[in-house]
Design a protein around this motif. Structure first.
Motif, PDB file in Angstrom:
ATOM      1  N   PRO A 239       0.815  -1.218   0.000  1.00 17.78           N
ATOM      2  CA  PRO A 239       0.000   0.000   0.000  1.00 17.78           C
ATOM      3  C   PRO A 239       0.848   1.266   0.000  1.00 17.78           C
ATOM      4  N   VAL A 240       0.186   2.376  -0.298  1.00 17.54           N
ATOM      5  CA  VAL A 240       0.831   3.693  -0.279  1.00 17.54           C
ATOM      6  C   VAL A 240       0.166   4.554   0.783  1.00 17.54           C
ATOM      7  N   HIS A 241       0.991   5.220   1.575  1.00 12.13           N
ATOM      8  CA  HIS A 241       0.507   6.289   2.448  1.00 12.13           C
ATOM      9  C   HIS A 241       1.049   7.597   1.907  1.00 12.13           C
ATOM     10  N   VAL A 242       0.201   8.619   1.840  1.00  2.42           N
ATOM     11  CA  VAL A 242       0.629   9.927   1.348  1.00  2.42           C
ATOM     12  C   VAL A 242       0.791  10.873   2.534  1.00  2.42           C
ATOM     13  N   ASP A 243       2.017  11.321   2.737  1.00  2.00           N
ATOM     14  CA  ASP A 243       2.283  12.352   3.739  1.00  2.00           C
ATOM     15  C   ASP A 243       2.043  13.694   3.056  1.00  2.00           C
TER      16      ASP A 243
END
Length: 464
Positions: A239-243
């Motif tokens: 998965p990707v987390h966007v900061d």
């Protein structure tokens, strides 16, 4: 740049001006609790006078944090200063407004169903990052357990230009940080760099919407597409987390067609700082998950507290509710058009500053504020050997401007830059005055006939 105070200890007693002190209040202990009471006016005046030596917050161009709000917002802030947001039974309307803010933000970030999204306010983006990373780790551990595989070597991937909170997360929660080095050719996280380091132990990839050093957006959509392709080829589902600490309240208004948010299925969670381009005084942050399934149930606590049963997913418990109300104030006050107008104004000012700096032969503008309204520049090659950007930062500090100079991340430490963060409150007029002070500083330093002495010089730091 900040001037550092000396390490000499101040006198143990604090003298009090007799004009606002009563008898017996002429001297008070500085490092221990006094014996007697003090008039409120005296205590106020002492602190008021001491903080006069702080910098002017409006001239702090190092920080992303909001330094100006409208009078009505400040009035609301004062009225709500006593609200503890964790006490939802006592302050149900504040709790309801927090919930509304989560749905507004989820909608802004194109969640498939903003009412199905899960989110929470936090003290700031750092807490939101910790919660998001923790959710990634726990979901990965669950998946590994279901497959009968070991879950003792998790790693998380981000670029070497990532903000220090992610280093803290990896350290505190025992996750291996895998840094993708930035270079002159690859100044931010790239799909190629991600694919070089991800493996079955990767709990997630963190893409940054607004790098602290430069203000540039990392290519979230390209990174997500590369991971989609990896999943199809290998079955590896990362998965990707966007900061989006800074960009989360800029991109939706100034770059509405940019795909970085929940329009990408690979993006599971996003964090942002309400106290940056959300235009709220510190400190409030937001963490939002695409759907509730991305937050393991064991992380959400239901506790009996202050007269009711509350659900909580936070590292902090008691915390102020006023900033959440200020966030809602901005949503009501500005709407989409207002936010677009305010953020466009900051971009226009950044463009003015970048253009002015580019016209000075001493500088090379490296990032002109195309993504975030952040301008970053370096000293032009061969301009001088008698001074550097740290010296210029000191000159500007003497005029009240806090403009940091600092080296770029690992592998690019030889490049020293200066950076200006344009926020709401830095007007076009102030920008021209700033450029005049920069030009005056350069003129003074260029008259030096030998190297600026190193004694007394300090290095700068920038702020997330």
């Amino acid at each position: 740049m900040r001037y550092r105070r000396t390490s000499l200890r101040l006198p143990d007693e604090l003298p009090v001006n007799p004009l606002f002190a009563r008898q017996g209040e002429r001297r008070v202990p500085r490092y221990s609790l006094g014996t007697d009471e003090m008039l409120p006016e005296t205590a106020y005046q002492l602190i008021h006078d001491e903080i006069l030596l702080d910098g002017n917050a409006r001239q702090n161009l190092a920080t992303f944090v909001t330094t100006w709000m409208e009078r009505e917002a400040e009035q609301l802030y004062a009225e709500a200063a006593d609200k503890n947001i964790v006490d939802k039974d006592e302050y149900p309307l504040t709790a309801a407004i927090e919930d509304r803010c989560v749905h507004i933000i989820a909608n802004l970030w194109h969640a498939p169903d903003s009412h199905a999204a899960l989110g929470t306010s936090t003290v700031g983006s750092s807490e939101a990052c910790m919660l998001s990373g923790l959710a990634l780790k726990r979901r990965w551990q669950r998946a590994r357990a279901a497959q009968g595989k070991p879950a003792d070597r998790p790693n998380i991937v981000f670029s070497s230009a990532v903000q220090v909170v992610w280093e803290k997360f990896a350290n505190y929660w025992e996750v291996e940080p895998r840094y993708v080095p930035v270079t002159a050719e690859r100044p931010c996280l790239t799909p190629e760099g991600v694919l070089e380091v991800v493996d079955e132990n990767t709990i997630g990839v963190v893409a940054v919407l607004g790098i602290t050093y430069t203000g540039a957006y990392e290519p979230v959509a390209d990174i997500a597409a590369a991971l989609d392709d990896l999943h199809q080829r290998t079955g590896l589902d990362v998965p990707v987390h966007v900061d989006a600490a800074s960009g989360g309240f800029v991109a939706p208004f100034l770059h509405p067609t940019l795909r970085w948010d929940f329009r990408l299925n690979r993006v599971h969670s996003i964090n942002a700082s309400g106290h940056k381009y959300g235009l709220v005084y510190p400190g409030v942050g937001w963490a939002v998950w695409r759907t509730k399934e991305f937050v393991p149930e064991e992380l959400v606590f239901k506790v009996a507290y202050l007269g009711g049963q509350e659900s909580t997913f936070n590292l902090n418990f008691s915390r102020p509710g006023a900033q959440v109300l200020l966030q809602y104030y901005n949503f009501l006050r500005l709407g989409r058009r207002g936010f677009t107008r305010v953020q466009q104004a900051t971009h226009d000012v950044a463009e003015t500053i970048a253009h002015g700096l580019a016209g000075m032969r001493a500088f090379e503008v490296m990032w002109p504020g195309v993504d975030l309204p952040v301008v970053c520049w370096r000293l032009a090659d061969g301009h001088t050997g008698n001074w550097d950007l740290y010296d210029l930062s000191n000159r500007l500090r003497a005029r009240g401007w806090m403009v940091p100079a600092y080296p770029l991340p690992k592998n690019r430490e030889d490049v020293v830059v200066m950076r200006i963060v344009v926020r709401n409150g830095l007007s076009g007029d102030l920008a021209h005055l700033l450029l005049d002070d920069v030009a005056d500083g350069v003129k003074f330093l260029d008259r030096l006939r030998e190297r600026m002495p190193a004694e007394g010089r300090t290095t700068s730091s920038f702020h997330h």
